[in-house]
Design a protein around this motif. Sequence first.
Motif, PDB file in Angstrom:
ATOM      1  N   GLY A  13      -2.386  84.605  27.657  1.00 37.12           N
ATOM      2  CA  GLY A  13      -1.627  84.968  26.459  1.00 37.12           C
ATOM      3  C   GLY A  13      -0.922  86.302  26.623  1.00 37.12           C
ATOM      4  O   GLY A  13       0.244  86.458  26.249  1.00 37.12           O
ATOM      5  N   ASN A  43      12.247  80.290  23.171  1.00 33.57           N
ATOM      6  CA  ASN A  43      11.568  79.196  22.473  1.00 33.57           C
ATOM      7  C   ASN A  43      11.947  77.830  23.033  1.00 33.57           C
ATOM      8  O   ASN A  43      11.101  76.934  23.122  1.00 33.57           O
ATOM      9  CB  ASN A  43      11.830  79.277  20.973  1.00 33.57           C
ATOM     10  CG  ASN A  43      11.021  80.375  20.322  1.00 33.57           C
ATOM     11  OD1 ASN A  43      10.016  80.822  20.846  1.00 33.57           O
ATOM     12  ND2 ASN A  43      11.477  80.834  19.175  1.00 33.57           N
ATOM     13  N   SER A  47       9.295  75.421  24.813  1.00 32.95           N
ATOM     14  CA  SER A  47       9.090  74.069  24.281  1.00 32.95           C
ATOM     15  C   SER A  47       9.217  73.030  25.378  1.00 32.95           C
ATOM     16  O   SER A  47       8.431  72.074  25.434  1.00 32.95           O
ATOM     17  CB  SER A  47      10.097  73.787  23.161  1.00 32.95           C
ATOM     18  OG  SER A  47       9.864  74.635  22.060  1.00 32.95           O
ATOM     19  N   LEU A  50       6.070  73.289  27.449  1.00 32.26           N
ATOM     20  CA  LEU A  50       4.906  72.762  26.748  1.00 32.26           C
ATOM     21  C   LEU A  50       4.937  71.236  26.694  1.00 32.26           C
ATOM     22  O   LEU A  50       3.897  70.585  26.830  1.00 32.26           O
ATOM     23  CB  LEU A  50       4.807  73.343  25.338  1.00 32.26           C
ATOM     24  CG  LEU A  50       3.513  73.033  24.591  1.00 32.26           C
ATOM     25  CD1 LEU A  50       2.287  73.471  25.376  1.00 32.26           C
ATOM     26  CD2 LEU A  50       3.528  73.693  23.231  1.00 32.26           C
ATOM     27  N   GLY A  71      -0.913  76.191  28.200  1.00 31.38           N
ATOM     28  CA  GLY A  71      -0.215  75.818  26.966  1.00 31.38           C
ATOM     29  C   GLY A  71      -0.496  76.771  25.822  1.00 31.38           C
ATOM     30  O   GLY A  71       0.416  77.409  25.281  1.00 31.38           O
ATOM     31  N   THR A  72      -1.758  76.871  25.458  1.00 30.00           N
ATOM     32  CA  THR A  72      -2.126  77.736  24.334  1.00 30.00           C
ATOM     33  C   THR A  72      -2.034  79.210  24.716  1.00 30.00           C
ATOM     34  O   THR A  72      -1.521  80.017  23.945  1.00 30.00           O
ATOM     35  CB  THR A  72      -3.554  77.410  23.862  1.00 30.00           C
ATOM     36  OG1 THR A  72      -3.607  76.028  23.507  1.00 30.00           O
ATOM     37  CG2 THR A  72      -3.953  78.259  22.673  1.00 30.00           C
ATOM     38  N   LEU A  75       1.986  79.926  27.192  1.00 29.18           N
ATOM     39  CA  LEU A  75       3.152  79.529  26.388  1.00 29.18           C
ATOM     40  C   LEU A  75       3.011  79.942  24.933  1.00 29.18           C
ATOM     41  O   LEU A  75       4.014  80.197  24.265  1.00 29.18           O
ATOM     42  CB  LEU A  75       3.412  78.026  26.528  1.00 29.18           C
ATOM     43  CG  LEU A  75       3.885  77.619  27.919  1.00 29.18           C
ATOM     44  CD1 LEU A  75       3.959  76.105  28.044  1.00 29.18           C
ATOM     45  CD2 LEU A  75       5.220  78.258  28.263  1.00 29.18           C
ATOM     46  N   GLY A  76       1.782  80.044  24.442  1.00 28.02           N
ATOM     47  CA  GLY A  76       1.573  80.567  23.094  1.00 28.02           C
ATOM     48  C   GLY A  76       1.977  82.028  22.995  1.00 28.02           C
ATOM     49  O   GLY A  76       2.530  82.479  21.986  1.00 28.02           O
ATOM     50  N   GLY A  77       1.732  82.777  24.060  1.00 23.30           N
ATOM     51  CA  GLY A  77       2.167  84.175  24.092  1.00 23.30           C
ATOM     52  C   GLY A  77       3.650  84.317  24.380  1.00 23.30           C
ATOM     53  O   GLY A  77       4.299  85.247  23.923  1.00 23.30           O
ATOM     54  N   TYR A  78       4.184  83.367  25.126  1.00 26.96           N
ATOM     55  CA  TYR A  78       5.597  83.420  25.532  1.00 26.96           C
ATOM     56  C   TYR A  78       6.541  83.043  24.389  1.00 26.96           C
ATOM     57  O   TYR A  78       7.529  83.725  24.151  1.00 26.96           O
ATOM     58  CB  TYR A  78       5.787  82.484  26.731  1.00 26.96           C
ATOM     59  CG  TYR A  78       7.209  82.333  27.205  1.00 26.96           C
ATOM     60  CD1 TYR A  78       7.873  83.394  27.826  1.00 26.96           C
ATOM     61  CD2 TYR A  78       7.875  81.130  27.056  1.00 26.96           C
ATOM     62  CE1 TYR A  78       9.181  83.248  28.273  1.00 26.96           C
ATOM     63  CE2 TYR A  78       9.180  80.975  27.506  1.00 26.96           C
ATOM     64  CZ  TYR A  78       9.827  82.035  28.103  1.00 26.96           C
ATOM     65  OH  TYR A  78      11.119  81.889  28.538  1.00 26.96           O
ATOM     66  N   THR A  79       6.245  81.954  23.696  1.00 27.98           N
ATOM     67  CA  THR A  79       7.124  81.522  22.605  1.00 27.98           C
ATOM     68  C   THR A  79       6.789  82.280  21.332  1.00 27.98           C
ATOM     69  O   THR A  79       5.714  82.850  21.201  1.00 27.98           O
ATOM     70  CB  THR A  79       7.001  80.011  22.357  1.00 27.98           C
ATOM     71  OG1 THR A  79       5.648  79.705  22.018  1.00 27.98           O
ATOM     72  CG2 THR A  79       7.436  79.219  23.568  1.00 27.98           C
ATOM     73  N   THR A  80       7.705  82.235  20.380  1.00 26.24           N
ATOM     74  CA  THR A  80       7.495  83.034  19.186  1.00 26.24           C
ATOM     75  C   THR A  80       8.214  82.476  17.969  1.00 26.24           C
ATOM     76  O   THR A  80       9.385  82.748  17.752  1.00 26.24           O
ATOM     77  CB  THR A  80       7.891  84.498  19.447  1.00 26.24           C
ATOM     78  OG1 THR A  80       7.805  85.217  18.232  1.00 26.24           O
ATOM     79  CG2 THR A  80       9.271  84.640  20.041  1.00 26.24           C
TER      80      THR A  80
END
Length: 127
Positions: A13, A43, A47, A50, A71-72, A75-80
């Motif tokens: 993350g 984003n 996406s 992911l 994923g979590t 990519l959870g830290g990367y996307t916003t």
Amino acid sequence: MTPLLFAALAIAGGLGAATRYIFDGLIRSRIKTVFPWATFAINVSGSLALGLLAAWAAGSVLSAQWSLVLGTGFLGGYTTFSTASHESVRLLAQRRYIASLASMFATLIVCVGAAALGWWAGTGWSG
């Protein structure tokens, strides 16, 4: 969840957030417009990634633990989503209605499309 998996999730993350910060700065330094292109690009790419990861996890190409970490975590830290929402509201407050609506709807439509494309590519990859 094991302590090692939790640590990997937290590190991923942080790395995702740091990657977002770097890409955001690079894009913003090159594209100077009202539309939040940096957040949009981050984003959309997240996406797509992911969707690919989800397909690989569903096809057992990627383990559940790696799916969680990548994923979590990453990519959870990367996307916003929160930054995309904030930028759309900021544009509304500045009375830049077309840019705000474009940001909201383009983000939704293109990100879902990118996730679907990633899923499609991932299911083709996993057989």
